[in-house]
Each structure stands twice: as structure tokens, then as C-alpha cells.
Design an enzyme around this catalytic site. Structure first.
Site, mmCIF file in Angstrom:
data_model
loop_
_atom_site.group_PDB
_atom_site.id
_atom_site.type_symbol
_atom_site.label_atom_id
_atom_site.label_comp_id
_atom_site.label_asym_id
_atom_site.label_seq_id
_atom_site.Cartn_x
_atom_site.Cartn_y
_atom_site.Cartn_z
ATOM 1 N N ASP A 263 -110.363 -42.320 14.062
ATOM 2 C CA ASP A 263 -111.195 -43.354 14.675
ATOM 3 C C ASP A 263 -110.347 -44.569 15.073
ATOM 4 O O ASP A 263 -109.496 -45.028 14.304
ATOM 5 C CB ASP A 263 -112.284 -43.783 13.679
ATOM 6 C CG ASP A 263 -113.175 -44.860 14.229
ATOM 7 O OD1 ASP A 263 -113.888 -44.591 15.215
ATOM 8 O OD2 ASP A 263 -113.146 -45.984 13.692
ATOM 9 N N GLU A 305 -109.456 -40.576 18.923
ATOM 10 C CA GLU A 305 -110.442 -41.349 19.674
ATOM 11 C C GLU A 305 -109.711 -42.508 20.331
ATOM 12 O O GLU A 305 -109.372 -43.497 19.683
ATOM 13 C CB GLU A 305 -111.541 -41.873 18.755
ATOM 14 C CG GLU A 305 -112.688 -42.495 19.535
ATOM 15 C CD GLU A 305 -113.229 -43.794 18.920
ATOM 16 O OE1 GLU A 305 -114.275 -44.258 19.376
ATOM 17 O OE2 GLU A 305 -112.575 -44.350 18.018
#
Length: 733
Positions: A263, A305
Site C-alpha cells: 500500500d 499500489e
């Protein structure tokens, strides 16, 4: 060699291939901190040693097949545990539905412990080893992962590596004044340095969480909080942070996670005077993590990401020789897809896909239409400038369109982090609502609903056409609409992303087998497309891909070729019917209905699409079949010719016999007629002769009578009178 010794040898072999580069990068990053590096290596072995045997077996299988994730059979589903199944056990109970949906990869959105009301949807982690109690336990996750593996499904988990919750043990100890733990974050005695950072560091959430720093009253210091004030940024310049966070990553892997989503990876290294985005040290960290994963748990894939402009995304693949992430989110294509829906113009999409298609085939993306997050309009505005589209104005148009504020738009969405100061905002909404399904059903307009469903299905067909892993956001397979109930929840009302994070509707899912419903139409169509994709290798990630020129700015054309198979995929983004002015030489088979056709001047209805398929094998088989059909036709024609000849000969023979019989009959009739005529003539002649004889006899008798009379007269003495009378009679006669 014992089992333990054999496994140690396996670990040493994997480490040996990477040790030189690993040490060089680690030492460069952490200033030759040998103790930290040795701890890092011991941690790797400890996590390898504690890895469950079934996972080690999977490691070996995937080492032998490193491209397992590139298969055209891989299909992902992204879901929130609480929304989909309530708990991890609930998700496990619904695995049959996911399998029916075609899922082979399940992304469980953040499920670790995080404080209610300060969780950022689970991205503010308070404990990396504990599942949120409302969702279950880590044992429940391990059981779910094991069940998924039995069903041929892999599992993805989020690894929130940029920050922790302010409730995390490290943060609590930092607030208690422990310098060791304050060093794991970015603490400053005053606002001088934070203000220097703010001069170059953009804000992530300028309206809901402005700024990049927050005041920590407990220690009277400033702490870096790039995202939300309750999310404290970790200091990866501290090797202890990197070592311990990497160990947390391996903990997930050893519980059964196959894919780790990194993330907000571009944010993890901070340096004064920079944007604190995409710094070189980030790539060093990711490269070290990639090698560490290949040593400890090579079955695992790292999913990056990277929500950045296109030029910043691709570097996270690393290089072919020194790879970083295995897979990256295809954020740019996602945003460009919705741009294309709004503008009905495919030119930006062609430009953007052309760049992706030019990348090495070893680089592959995770493709999606919607996810848990908002849509950020990170488009190539340099390219759009040639069409006089300025960035602020174009973003305003897109946001107006997808809120239904633009004439002709039936989309329904909401803004996220609207910043009027710079004219920027992001967008939220489900695929179905953005396609117009929600508005059409609200209006009860069947024509609009049919059109919106066509658009929804066409967008998914486009998704399945791209190389990489297609992932569907849970609920999209049944056309789930926006959930506005978040407005009534005080824990959610200020975050419009909950608009598309509603609970999965099992009531609607029950309608998926009814082809007359919205749910049934979309579910059936997507399953058909997914099945076609899984059964044709031309959809593999390794396929050659290119943009096909359609000479129509509303129709996108994509070509694919792999191992003797070719696909022509056409997508009409216009609300009007259109023609793709293509001219391909082969004969194709429509994968949707089986019809054979030529790929020339191909017409498509509004929001229509087609997959035209050609393969060398089919062409050869078709040629064989055509040759066989020709030979069969020739044999049949020869058979029919011979049959016709036999029939003709039989008919001629029959006709000759009939003619012969007719002639014989005619001859017999003629002979009979002749005989009858002769008989009649003979009879007539006989009758005539008899008549003559009778007449002669009558005359003779008359004469005799007369003579007798005369003799009698003579005898009676009437001689003279009798003589005169006889003379008169004789003259009359």
C-alpha cells in the site's frame, strides 16, 4: 540428509544467488550497518523455518512455474470481509459463490486491528499480527487461506507499510516518551522542519486531512502524518523499521497470503527538499523486499499500489535483471477508461494503451474498473492539450459528468476530497451507478437500463481483453449500485468512498440466475466472457498486443496474437451505432455467437463490442474440412451422376420396351383391323353375292311366273289380251 538439513540447504541456495546484491543495497541504504544486516538475514531464516510445509510445497511448485499468475485463467475479486461475509468464517462459507463467479484470486481488503472511527477503512493498522476482532482471528484467516488453496484460489492481503495507527504499540511507546520508538517515526521539536517539508510535499487529502504533519500533545512534538492525523508515517531510514516491517510481511505470507499488496509504496521514503514521492531509496527498498520474498516464500507475488502519473508507475517493475514488484495496479488505464466513457473519444486511450503495449511482456498489470478507492484523474494532460483540454477544466467536466450534472449523463457518483482552491476533486461510485444503471432503474426507463447494462458489460469485456490480471470489485458482477446509507453513519459520513463500500446484497445475488433481471443479465454475461477468456490462450499476458486503427474516434480496436491465435477486439464507446473501418485478411469466428465473418468495415451498436477470433489451427482445420467437404461433394456428385445415368438408362430401356410393346400392339391392332376389314369386305361381298343371287332368283321366279301365266292364258283362250299385257310389262321392265 535430514529434512531440516535439506531445508537449510534450500534456504542457503536461494540466499546465495542474491546475497551479494542484497548486502550491497542494504549496506548502501543503511550506511554499512552490519549488525542490522545480520539481524535481517537471521530474520529471513527464522521466517523461512517457521513457514508451514504446505506453503513450502507451494513455493517449490511456483518456483518451477514462475508465470503462474500470468495465466488467462486467473480472475480476481476484491472484497471487504465485513461487507461480503460479515466475518472471515462468513467469507469461507461463501467460497462456493466466489467459485461460481469464476474467482481464482481473492483480495481481502484490510482486516487487521484498527481503531473504530480512526481506521481509514482498515488502513490505520494498530497491530500487524491481529485480525480486527469483529472479523475473526488470525487462525480464521489461516483456515480461510487453506480452504482457498484447496479450491484453486490464491489470497491477497494489504500490507500497509507507509504508516501505523497512532494506537500501534510503537506509537503508544513513542507517545510515552521512548526515544527508540520515536525514532521509528518522524518527530520534530517544533514546526520549522515540518514547514520546510510542506514547501515541496503535496497534500494527499487537502480537504479531509489537510497538511502533512500533526501535533502530538502527549510529547509536545510534531509528527509526520502524510495521510490522516491518526496515521503516523514510519521512518524507513531506520533499519529497525525495515527489518520489523518486513518480518510482519512474512508473517502474512506464512499465514497463507499469496499476494501482498504494498500500500502507498511511493511514499515510504522521506527526504527534505523533495516531494517525498518515488525517491530512489523507495526502489532500493522494494528491490530488497523482492529478493527477500524470493528467498523466504517464492510463491508470493508483490503487488504495488502506485497511484501516480503514468511515467512514475512503470519504474516500480524495476528492470528485467533486477525486478521489483511482480505486478502493478493499472491505475492510469482505469482512470482513462472512465475518461473515455465521458468523452466518447478513444484517442487518449489509444495513446495510453500504446505505451503499455510497448512494455516488455514480463511486466504485467492488475487491471480493474473500480476498487475500494476513489477515481483520481491522473491522466496524460500533456497529450490532451492538443485537443484544448486544460487540466482543471477537464477534471471539472469529468466530475460533472459522473455526478449526472452534464446534459445526457445518467451517471451517479459523488466527489471525494473536493479542493476548490486548485479545482481538483476525485470521484466515487460503483461501476453500475457510473454506467447509469441506478438512474435508469430509479426512473423505471427500460431503454436506458438496457443501454446502461450494455455499457457495463462492454467495459468488463474491455477489462478482460487487456493483458494481466483482471479484478472485479465485489458486487460489480451483479451490478450493485451506490450505497448512500453511509451518510447516516457518524463514523463514515465524511468519507464518500463508503458510497461504493456498501454491504454485498445477497438478496440481489439470488437473482443472478434469472436472465430477466439486471443481476442475471450482468452475472451471466460476465461469466460467459470469463469462460471465453479462460479457454483461449490468446488472452495470456505473454501475447503480442497492439492498437488497431479503426478510423473512428469512438471505437477502440485492440489486436492480440499468441501462439497461432489472433484476436480482434472492438469497443464502441459512443451512444450511437458506429463502424470500425478495419480490413483484416483472415476469416474470423465471433467468440460471442460462433458466427464466421470477415473483419472488414465492422458495424457495432451503441456501447457494443465484439471479440473476433482466428487461429492457425482452426484455419488448417477449416481448410481440411473444406477439402473434405469438396471431396465429399465430388463423391456425392459422382454418385448422383451415376445414379442419374442408371435412372436414365432404365428409363430409356423402359421407354424402348414401352415403344416396342406399343408398336407390337399397334401392329396387332392393325392386323386385327385388317382382318376385320377383310372379314367385313368378305361378308359384304358374300351379302352382295347373296343379294344378287336372291335378285336373280326373284327375277327367275318372276319370269317363270309370267311364263306360267302366259301358258295358262294360252290355255284359257285369252291369247290376244294376254299378249298385249305381257308386251307392256316387258317394255316397262
Amino acid at each position: 540428509m535430514g529434512k531440516t538439513e535439506g531445508q537449510a540447504e534450500e534456504f542457503r541456495a536461494r540466499l546465495g544467488k542474491r546475497l551479494d546484491e542484497l548486502k550491497w543495497l542494504y549496506s548502501e541504504l543503511y550506511h554499512n550497518d552490519e549488525n542490522a544486516f545480520q539481524y535481517f538475514l537471521s530474520m529471513l531464516y527464522r521466517m523461512y523455518e517457521t513457514r508451514p510445509e504446505p506453503m513450502k510445497k507451494l513455493d517449490r511448485e511456483r518456483e518451477a512455474n514462475p508465470d503462474w499468475c500470468k495465466s488467462n485463467e486467473v480472475l480476481g475479486v476484491m472484497l471487504y470481509t465485513n461487507c461480503f461475509g460479515g466475518t472471515l468464517r462468513g467469507v469461507r462459507e461463501h467460497l462456493s459463490y466466489l467459485k461460481e463467479s469464476g474467482a481464482t484470486y481473492i483480495h481481502l481488503m484490510p482486516l487487521l486491528a484498527s481503531p473504530k472511527g480512526r481506521s481509514d477503512g482498515g488502513y490505520a493498522v494498530a497491530d500487524f499480527r491481529t485480525v480486527e476482532p469483529e472479523l475473526g482471528t488470525m487462525e480464521d484467516f489461516a483456515a480461510l487461506a487453506a480452504e482457498c488453496h484447496k479450491n484453486g484460489m490464491s489470497v491477497c492481503l494489504d500490507f500497509v507499510m507507509n504508516h501505523t495507527s497512532e494506537d500501534h504499540e510503537w506509537a503508544r511507546r513513542a507517545k510515552a516518551g521512548e526515544k527508540e520508538f520515536q525514532d521509528r517515526y518522524f518527530f520534530f521539536d517544533n514546526w520549522n522542519i515540518p514547514n520546510d517539508f510542506d514547501r515541496t510535499v503535496p497534500q494527499v487529502f487537502p480537504t479531509t486531512a489537510p497538511g502533512n504533519f500533526s501535533w502530538c500533545d502527549a510529547v509536545q512534538k510534531v509528527v509526520m502524518t502524510t495521510f490522516y492525523p491518526y496515521q503516523w508515517d514510519l521512518n524507513y531510514a531506520n533499519p529497525t523499521v525495515f527489518n520489523d516491517m518486513t518480518e510482519n510481511l512474512f508473517f502474512f505470507c506464512n499465514q497463507g497470503a499469496d499476494i501482498i499488496r504494498l500500500d502507498a509504496v511511493p511514499y515510504i521514503w522521506k527526504a527534505l527538499g523533495t516531494t517525498c514521492r518515488n525517491l530512489p531509496q523507495v526502489h532500493t527498498l522494494v528491490r530488497i523486499m523482492r529478493m527477500a520474498v524470493e528467498i523466504v516464500c517464492p510463491a508470493t507475488q508483490l503487488l504495488g499500489e502506485v497511484v501516480m502519473e503514468p511515467s512514475k508507475v512503470v519504474p516500480y517493475f524495476g528492470t528485467l535483471e533486477k525486478p521489483e514488484c511482480n505486478v502493478l495496479y493499472n491505475v492510469t488505464t482505469m482512470a482513462t477508461t472512465w475518461h473515455t466513457v465521458a468523452t466518447r473519444d478513444v484517442r487518449l486511450m489509444k495513446h495510453q494503451l500504446g505505451q503499455i503495449f510497448a512494455l516488455p511482456k514480463q511486466y504485467f498489470f492488475l487491471n480493474y474498473l473500480r476498487c475500494h478507492d476513489d477515481i483520481g484523474w491522473g491522466l496524460d494532460y500533456g497529450f490532451l492539450k492538443q485537443f484544448s483540454d486544460d487540466e482543471v477544466g477537464h477534471k471539472r467536466f469529468l466530475n460533472d459528468f459522473f455526478r449526472g450534472y452534464f446534459y445526457g449523463s445518467d451517471a451517479r457518483g459523488e466527489l471525494y476530497n473536493d479542493d476548490p482552491r486548485i479545482g481538483d476533486a476525485r470521484l466515487c461510485g460503483t461501476t453500475a451507478s457510473l454506467c447509469g444503471i441506478e438512474a435508469a432503474e430509479y426512473e423505471g426507463n427500460q431503454w436506458k437500463l438496457d443501454r446502461a447494462i450494455r455499457l457495463d458489460i462492454m467495459l468488463h469485456a474491455f477489462l478482460f481483453t487487456l493483458s494481466g490480471v483482471p479484478v472485479i470489485y465485489s458486487g460489480d458482477e451483479i451490478g450493485q449500485r451506490n450505497d448512500y446509507s453511509y451518510h447516516e453513519d457518524p463514523y463514515k459520513w465524511d468519507d464518500s468512498r463508503y458510497l461504493h463500500r456498501g454491504n454485498f446484497s445477497w438478496e440481489d445475488a439470488e437473482k443472478r440466475k434469472d436472465p430477466t433481471t439486471r443481476e442475471g443479465r450482468i452475472f451471466t454475461a460476465l461469466r460467459e466472457l470469463e469462460t471465453i477468456r479462460a479457454t483461449h490462450e490468446v488472452f495470456r499476458t505473454e501475447a503480442d498486443t497492439w492498437i488497431m486503427e479503426t478510423y473512428n474516434d469512438h471505437i477502440l480496436g485492440i489486436g492480440r496474437y499468441y501462439n497461432g491465435e489472433k484476436l480482434v477486439a472492438l469497443f464502441n464507446f459512443d451512444v450511437q451505432d458506429g463502424t470500425a473501418w478495419i480490413n483484416e485478411p483472415e476469416e474470423y469466428r465471433n467468440l460471442l455467437n460462433g458466427d464466421r465473418c470477415r473483419a472488414t468495415a465492422y458495424g457495432l451498436p451503441a456501447f457494443g463490442f465484439v471479440w473476433l477470433y482466428w487461429s492457425k489451427e482452426e484455419e488448417i482445420e477449416a481448410a481440411k474440412q473444406a477439402e473434405a467437404a469438396r471431396e465429399a461433394a465430388e463423391k456425392q456428385a459422382e454418385k448422383e451422376r451415376k445414379a442419374e445415368a442408371r435412372k436414365k438408362a432404365a428409363e430409356e430401356k423402359k421407354a424402348a420396351k414401352a415403344a416396342e410393346e406399343a408398336a407390337a400392339k399397334a401392329e396387332a391392332e392393325e392386323a386385327a383391323a385388317k382382318a376385320a376389314a377383310e372379314e367385313a369386305a368378305a361378308k359384304a361381298e358374300a351379302e352382295e353375292a347373296a343379294a344378287r343371287a336372291a335378285a336373280e332368283e326373284a327375277a327367275r321366279k318372276t319370269v317363270e311366273a309370267i311364263m306360267k301365266t302366259e301358258r295358262a292364258a294360252k290355255k284359257s283362250g285369252t291369247g290376244a289380251k294376254t299378249k298385249r299385257t305381257a308386251k307392256k310389262k316387258g317394255s316397262k321392265k
